[in-house]
Write a protein that holds these residues in place. Structure first.
Motif, PDB file in Angstrom:
ATOM      1  N   GLU A  25       1.036  -1.024   0.244  1.00 58.88           N
ATOM      2  CA  GLU A  25      -0.017   0.223   0.010  1.00 58.88           C
ATOM      3  C   GLU A  25       0.661   1.110  -0.277  1.00 58.88           C
ATOM      4  O   GLU A  25      -0.073   2.566  -0.591  1.00 58.88           O
ATOM      5  N   LYS A  26       2.394   1.114   0.365  1.00 57.92           N
ATOM      6  CA  LYS A  26       3.257   2.497   0.768  1.00 57.92           C
ATOM      7  C   LYS A  26       3.992   2.267  -0.775  1.00 57.92           C
ATOM      8  O   LYS A  26       4.175   4.145  -1.154  1.00 57.92           O
ATOM      9  N   TYR A  27       4.181   1.455  -1.381  1.00 53.43           N
ATOM     10  CA  TYR A  27       4.867   1.674  -2.725  1.00 53.43           C
ATOM     11  C   TYR A  27       3.599   1.432  -4.204  1.00 53.43           C
ATOM     12  O   TYR A  27       4.314   2.054  -4.903  1.00 53.43           O
ATOM     13  N   GLY A  28       2.316   1.361  -3.567  1.00 52.31           N
ATOM     14  CA  GLY A  28       1.268   1.272  -4.616  1.00 52.31           C
ATOM     15  C   GLY A  28       1.992   0.103  -5.461  1.00 52.31           C
ATOM     16  O   GLY A  28       1.510   0.599  -7.220  1.00 52.31           O
ATOM     17  N   VAL A  29       2.096  -1.244  -5.051  1.00 57.62           N
ATOM     18  CA  VAL A  29       2.006  -2.180  -5.650  1.00 57.62           C
ATOM     19  C   VAL A  29       0.882  -3.085  -5.594  1.00 57.62           C
ATOM     20  O   VAL A  29       0.846  -3.000  -4.718  1.00 57.62           O
ATOM     21  N   ASP A  30       1.056  -3.649  -6.408  1.00 54.81           N
ATOM     22  CA  ASP A  30      -0.581  -4.934  -7.580  1.00 54.81           C
ATOM     23  C   ASP A  30       0.080  -6.428  -6.322  1.00 54.81           C
ATOM     24  O   ASP A  30       1.284  -6.693  -7.095  1.00 54.81           O
ATOM     25  N   LEU A  31      -0.016  -6.979  -5.586  1.00 49.51           N
ATOM     26  CA  LEU A  31       0.157  -8.280  -4.611  1.00 49.51           C
ATOM     27  C   LEU A  31      -0.657  -9.222  -5.111  1.00 49.51           C
ATOM     28  O   LEU A  31      -0.414  -9.904  -4.846  1.00 49.51           O
ATOM     29  N   THR A  32      -1.725  -9.154  -6.759  1.00 49.13           N
ATOM     30  CA  THR A  32      -2.416 -10.412  -7.648  1.00 49.13           C
ATOM     31  C   THR A  32      -0.849 -11.249  -7.236  1.00 49.13           C
ATOM     32  O   THR A  32       0.442 -10.700  -7.927  1.00 49.13           O
ATOM     33  N   GLY A  33      -1.241 -13.098  -7.230  1.00 47.26           N
ATOM     34  CA  GLY A  33      -0.469 -13.410  -7.562  1.00 47.26           C
ATOM     35  C   GLY A  33       0.629 -13.346  -6.614  1.00 47.26           C
ATOM     36  O   GLY A  33       1.397 -14.447  -7.017  1.00 47.26           O
ATOM     37  N   VAL A  34       1.000 -12.428  -5.659  1.00 48.86           N
ATOM     38  CA  VAL A  34       1.537 -13.027  -4.409  1.00 48.86           C
ATOM     39  C   VAL A  34       1.352 -13.193  -3.152  1.00 48.86           C
ATOM     40  O   VAL A  34       1.992 -14.178  -2.304  1.00 48.86           O
ATOM     41  N   LEU A  35      -0.151 -12.371  -3.270  1.00 43.43           N
ATOM     42  CA  LEU A  35      -0.435 -13.240  -1.580  1.00 43.43           C
ATOM     43  C   LEU A  35      -1.558 -12.895  -1.668  1.00 43.43           C
ATOM     44  O   LEU A  35      -2.275 -12.522  -2.705  1.00 43.43           O
ATOM     45  N   ASP A  36      -2.201 -14.342  -1.177  1.00 44.23           N
ATOM     46  CA  ASP A  36      -4.010 -14.174  -1.544  1.00 44.23           C
ATOM     47  C   ASP A  36      -4.311 -14.290  -0.523  1.00 44.23           C
ATOM     48  O   ASP A  36      -3.281 -13.940   1.031  1.00 44.23           O
ATOM     49  N   GLY A  37      -5.345 -14.642   0.249  1.00 45.42           N
ATOM     50  CA  GLY A  37      -5.888 -15.437   1.500  1.00 45.42           C
ATOM     51  C   GLY A  37      -5.014 -16.455   2.650  1.00 45.42           C
ATOM     52  O   GLY A  37      -5.389 -16.186   3.381  1.00 45.42           O
ATOM     53  N   GLU A  38      -4.688 -17.535   1.804  1.00 36.61           N
ATOM     54  CA  GLU A  38      -4.004 -17.924   2.385  1.00 36.61           C
ATOM     55  C   GLU A  38      -2.995 -17.725   2.927  1.00 36.61           C
ATOM     56  O   GLU A  38      -1.853 -18.750   3.593  1.00 36.61           O
ATOM     57  N   GLY A  39      -2.177 -16.787   1.906  1.00 40.28           N
ATOM     58  CA  GLY A  39      -0.488 -16.718   2.507  1.00 40.28           C
ATOM     59  C   GLY A  39       0.368 -16.397   0.955  1.00 40.28           C
ATOM     60  O   GLY A  39      -0.495 -16.003  -0.486  1.00 40.28           O
ATOM     61  N   TYR A  40       1.281 -16.393   0.852  1.00 40.28           N
ATOM     62  CA  TYR A  40       2.287 -16.152  -0.484  1.00 40.28           C
ATOM     63  C   TYR A  40       1.368 -17.153  -0.729  1.00 40.28           C
ATOM     64  O   TYR A  40       1.846 -18.528  -0.851  1.00 40.28           O
ATOM     65  N   VAL A  41       1.630 -16.816  -2.366  1.00 44.74           N
ATOM     66  CA  VAL A  41       1.890 -17.875  -3.211  1.00 44.74           C
ATOM     67  C   VAL A  41       2.737 -18.317  -4.152  1.00 44.74           C
ATOM     68  O   VAL A  41       3.389 -17.633  -5.115  1.00 44.74           O
ATOM     69  N   TRP A  42       3.059 -19.846  -4.243  1.00 48.42           N
ATOM     70  CA  TRP A  42       3.930 -20.724  -5.169  1.00 48.42           C
ATOM     71  C   TRP A  42       3.890 -21.332  -5.722  1.00 48.42           C
ATOM     72  O   TRP A  42       2.774 -22.116  -4.681  1.00 48.42           O
ATOM     73  N   ARG A  43       4.213 -22.165  -5.955  1.00 44.87           N
ATOM     74  CA  ARG A  43       3.778 -24.050  -6.351  1.00 44.87           C
ATOM     75  C   ARG A  43       5.428 -24.771  -6.350  1.00 44.87           C
ATOM     76  O   ARG A  43       5.176 -25.864  -5.838  1.00 44.87           O
ATOM     77  N   ASP A  44       6.022 -23.736  -6.205  1.00 49.15           N
ATOM     78  CA  ASP A  44       7.460 -25.222  -6.593  1.00 49.15           C
ATOM     79  C   ASP A  44       8.871 -24.280  -6.026  1.00 49.15           C
ATOM     80  O   ASP A  44       8.733 -22.445  -6.162  1.00 49.15           O
TER      81      ASP A  44
END
Length: 319
Positions: A25-44
């Motif tokens: 929010e401070k830097y105006g960054v969109d976290l779509t694909g990085v963070l969701d309701g469950e936490g950080y998003v990654w597969r491998d």
């Protein structure tokens, strides 16, 4: 609350989701694909590294890094930790245009603030990023060798373990060793027992970050025990990354029972849905370690810490 100590946590990997959201929010960054309701998003592991770098990019000033270090270490102290070593990467500071000295200054300010609030002691281990290549790692070692801050006491090699050979990075460790820095290296996590043997042969570290796949080679396990090399074990991280299928199948117990010096650590805690407190709880509740065993791991961590002898003696006396 029993005392705890941690030797292995990547500071950018310790960003809690709520702090990431505030920074975005401070830097105006969109976290779509990085963070969701469950936490950080990654597969491998490759996806984890990409997600990690996106989160690291949310910290861009000395004040940001001071906030990060103070937040993490204060929470650690509230869970009973009396000592912490954080793995820091000047390459991240350079990537956001901050520069390595300002990067360390911010982190050091946060460590100092947490110590003033809670009494926790903290030190920094400069790390080279393996997949950036041998020359980049040598540059990180040369920077660390200048002893840019009194709280910098060690050198590590992290990143994509499957990139290059350990021997490619031996020169960087020689530079760090000659400067009097403590040495540790990531090995035996995504790669097998041979990577641990290579680390012992080419780097001669006091500790190995992870090292748990040494269990695949009985002679190597015996060597670790005989040489007293300390393993910075991170069971929750190993399970999250699929290195082992479950805590029941994790080799921490077997390594400990065969005389290897092991410690408990969180690695990149919110990315792996863990914490240092949870690692201690899992060791007791799911791996069958006694209170005495776990207190012994804390003592091992402090004995293996890259910290001044007077501070080490004080920490040990508090146990």
């Amino acid at each position: 609350m029993r005392p705890k100590a941690e030797l292995h946590c990547h500071i950018e990997g310790a960003v809690a989701p709520e702090l990431a959201r505030a920074q975005a929010e401070k830097y105006g960054v969109d976290l779509t694909g990085v963070l969701d309701g469950e936490g950080y998003v990654w597969r491998d592991f490759t996806g984890f590294l990409a997600c990690y770098d996106r989160v690291a990019g949310l910290f861009r000033s000395e004040e940001d890094y001071a906030l990060l270090a103070e937040t993490y270490l204060t929470g650690l102290a509230e869970a009973g930790a009396i000592y912490s070593e954080i793995i820091v990467s000047p390459d991240h500071g350079a990537r956001v245009g901050l520069g390595p000295n300002a990067y360390l200054a911010g982190l050091a300010a946060g460590i100092g603030a947490a110590r003033d609030r809670t009494g926790i002691e903290g030190r920094m281990l400069v790390t080279g990023i393996r997949h950036l290549g041998a020359e980049a790692v040598v540059a990180a070692a040369r920077f660390a060798a200048t002893r840019p801050h009194p709280l910098v006491t060690g050198f590590n090699l992290a990143g994509e373990e499957r990139f290059g050979r350990v021997a490619d990075y031996a020169r960087a460790f020689d530079i760090a060793r000659d400067a009097g820095l403590g040495l540790t290296i990531h090995a035996g996590e995504l790669c097998g027992a041979a990577s641990v043997r290579d680390a012992l042969d080419h780097v001669r570290p006091a500790r190995i970050s992870h090292g748990v796949r040494a269990i695949e080679d009985a002679a190597l396990v015996e060597r670790l025990a005989d040489e007293g090399v300390v393993l910075e074990c991170c069971p929750g991280s190993n399970i999250a990354l699929g290195v082992f299928p479950s805590f029941a199948g994790h080799p921490l117990r077997a390594l400990h029972d065969r005389g290897v010096k092991v410690t408990l650590n969180s690695d990149d805690p919110p990315f792996f849905h863990t914490s240092l407190a949870r690692e201690y709880a899992v060791a007791a509740e799911e791996m069958g370690f006694s209170r005495g065993d776990i207190d012994g791991m804390t003592r091992t961590a402090i004995e293996a810490a890259f910290v001044e002898p007077s501070v080490k003696a004080r920490l040990l006396s508090s146990l």
